[in-house]
Design an enzyme around this catalytic site. Structure first.
Site, PDB file in Angstrom:
ATOM      1  CB  SER A  15      -0.898   0.009   1.239  1.00 30.84           C
ATOM      2  OG  SER A  15      -1.618   1.220   1.360  1.00 30.84           O
TER       3      SER A  15
ATOM      4  CE1 TYR B  66      -4.538  -1.460   5.421  1.00 26.93           C
ATOM      5  CE2 TYR B  66      -3.894   0.768   4.802  1.00 26.93           C
ATOM      6  CZ  TYR B  66      -4.201  -0.532   4.456  1.00 26.93           C
ATOM      7  OH  TYR B  66      -4.147  -0.923   3.131  1.00 26.93           O
TER       8      TYR B  66
END
Length: 243
Positions: A143, A156
């Site tokens: 990501s 996260y």
């Protein structure tokens, strides 16, 4: 010209929607047999029927919770038994929960760690011996959050920093055994994924990256036979306009 993936075998975790399901279709389109892993068995069966019909390949449905190491080991064993080996593992399963640290419950914290971190570890550990046998490709969906600070969701982000660091360290260890390791880092992708509302609800078509673009990147990485695509970043074109 025949695809380099024709007749090869792959596992895709998180295969029931979004990037995962598009990756299953993309690998199958290139001739790979694919094992579909996720918890939603009904959706996996639908996708498997589609790819077998459209691409004349084999699709194996293995309902799997990636946080369960025994289930992950069974996924890999069944894939190898069904297809005769394993050439590609796509570690795609992941989720985001909560936001700032002081608003994040212990349950939300543990869920993200279990899925994003433990799930990647369990799948990698189970698959590596088979990927060494095939000189295969190990691919992680990372990501943008694994490269830059994310003040609104630091846990996260930390899981994705972990995935990226783990992947590159595995690459350093497994490269001499012929295993290629790739990290693909999207920014927003128009899927069901998202914290505080899914990205396919928040963005119109064309505003951000589409899941089939990530799937194409997976195919590109998986098709390498002698080299490693170490890292691929796929961001929307205006991602840095506000930085």
């Amino acid at each position: 010209m025949a695809s380099s993936l024709a007749g090869k075998s792959a596992i895709v975790t998180g295969a029931s929607s979004g990037i995962g399901s598009e990756t299953v279709h993309a690998l199958a389109r290139e001739g790979a047999n694919v094992a579909l892993a996720a918890r939603r068995e009904g959706r996996l069966n639908d996708i498997a029927e589609e790819v077998e019909s459209d691409h004349d390949v084999e699709a194996l449905v293995v309902p799997t919770d990636v946080t369960d190491e025994t289930a992950v080991e069974d996924l890999v064993e069944r894939t190898v038994e069904e297809f005769g080996g394993l050439d590609v593992l796509v570690n795609n399963a992941g989720l985001a929960r909560g936001s700032a640290v002081d608003d994040l419950s212990t349950e939300e914290y543990r869920t993200m760690m279990d899925v994003n971190v433990d799930g990647s570890f369990f799948a990698t550990r189970a698959a590596l011996p088979h990927l060494e046998d095939s000189a295969g490709n190990l691919i992680y969906i990372g990501s943008f959050a694994g490269q830059y600070p994310r003040p609104f969701n630091p846990v996260y982000a930390a899981t994705k920093w972990w995935v990226r660091g783990f992947a590159h360290s595995v690459a350093a260890a497994a490269g001499e055994d012929g295993v290629a390791v790739t990290v693909i880092n999207p920014s927003e992708v128009r899927t069901e994924f998202g914290d505080g509302g899914s990205f396919n609800e928040r963005f119109d078509e064309g505003e951000v990256t589409e899941p089939d673009e990530i799937a194409d990147a997976v195919v590109f990485a998986a098709s390498q036979e002698n080299s490693t695509v170490s890292e691929l970043d796929l961001y929307r074109r205006d991602k840095f306009s506000s930085f």
